[in-house]
Design an enzyme around this catalytic site. Structure first.
Site, PDB file in Angstrom:
ATOM      1  N   GLU A 195      20.609 -10.250  -9.333  1.00  0.00           N
ATOM      2  CA  GLU A 195      19.320  -9.635  -9.652  1.00  0.00           C
ATOM      3  C   GLU A 195      18.357  -9.749  -8.475  1.00  0.00           C
ATOM      4  OE1 GLU A 195      20.528  -9.065 -13.735  1.00  0.00           O
ATOM      5  OE2 GLU A 195      20.691 -10.901 -12.545  1.00  0.00           O
ATOM      6  N   THR A 196      17.557  -8.703  -8.341  1.00  0.00           N
ATOM      7  CA  THR A 196      16.391  -8.727  -7.463  1.00  0.00           C
ATOM      8  C   THR A 196      15.173  -8.505  -8.339  1.00  0.00           C
ATOM      9  OG1 THR A 196      17.601  -7.902  -5.537  1.00  0.00           O
ATOM     10  CG2 THR A 196      15.218  -7.636  -5.522  1.00  0.00           C
TER      11      THR A 196
END
Length: 285
Positions: free
Chosen positions: A46-47
């Site tokens: 995830e970002t």
């Protein structure tokens, strides 16, 4: 345009353990395709994108922020470890002066607060219902082979399937599993399942109440090292099974991670963890 970016290992106190997330601080709204390209470039599970809601605020003074999460392939409605990483960037790097932070997200308002050397996330709790194993037998077979199964549950709110191994197994059995993620995707192409939790009860002589691993190839994540969103389901399930409100969990992926779980009476769950920031810099767009 420069965007400050950080890589934070979440749910651990050691670098290169736990679950790494990229965290971007954005002054102005980014287009979705740019967020997706950045997330693909970062190539982590995830970002996170933290946005100020008031232009007059600073990342050091504001107590409310917008927060979005992207995997390398799509936006997701909830991510625990990237929320923990985001709170760590605000508290520890931006020196945010508030004791508690509120994030406006696709899953509603989420909260983070400092508690000693941990950050506590206040998340919605997600219940699961019994699932007929025959309806997902191909997926289960792909995931755990011929191992005995004690329970199968499904969380419709999160599209997560929970598979509990028999209590006679120990942690090493869970750690030894090597499901083929391409086969997992083929075993359920209906869109019903977006994530697979494999879990095991802790033994009486161990430090942990339960163990887990989490796979989400449907979201471009073969195996997630430590998963806060899965623990919104696991917390509810194991609290019911063990008759406990306070639990210690270990997600025993290769990197590993540790979570303190507190199930509350208001339909929410507190997840406490530690973080280590391993990289800081700027994206040049």
């Amino acid at each position: 345009m420069q965007i400050p970016v950080f890589t934070v290992d979440a749910f651990t106190n050691k670098p290169f353990c736990g679950n790494p997330a990229a965290v971007c601080l954005i002054e102005d709204e980014l287009q979705d395709d740019i967020c997706q390209k950045i997330s693909s470039e970062m190539n982590l599970s995830e970002t996170a994108y933290i946005k100020k809601l008031n232009s007059k605020d600073t990342f050091s003074s504001a107590s409310r922020f917008g927060l979005r999460w992207f995997t390398p392939t799509r936006e997701v409605p909830l991510c625990g470890h990237a929320t923990l990483a985001s709170a760590a960037v605000l508290f520890y790097i931006q020196k945010n002066s508030n004791s508690s932070l509120t994030f406006e997200t696709l899953s509603g308002e989420l909260y983070a607060r400092l508690s000693g050397d941990h950050i506590v996330l206040d998340f919605p709790m997600h219940t699961s219902t019994p699932q007929d194993p025959q309806e997902v037998k191909e997926l289960i077979k792909t995931a755990v082979g011929d191992l005995a199964i004690q329970d199968v549950r499904y969380s419709s709110a999160t599209k997560k399937l929970l598979v509990r191994l028999c209590d006679t197994y120990n942690r090493s059995v869970l750690e030894s599993l090597k499901p083929d993620t391409e086969s997992l995707m083929k075993s359920d192409s209906t869109g019903k399942v977006a994530g697979l939790i494999i879990t095991l009860k802790g033994n009486q002589n161990g430090n942990y109440d339960f163990y887990s691993r989490y796979f989400s190839p449907w979201n471009g994540i073969p195996e997630d090292p430590v998963t806060g969103s899965a623990h919104t389901v696991l917390g509810s399930y194991w609290s019911e099974q063990l008759g406990k409100k306070e639990m210690l969990s270990c997600q025993c992926s290769r990197r590993g991670g540790r979570l303190k779980i507190s199930v509350r009476g208001d339909g929410r769950v507190d997840m406490a963890g530690q973080t280590v920031t391993v990289l800081s810099g700027n994206l040049m767009l």
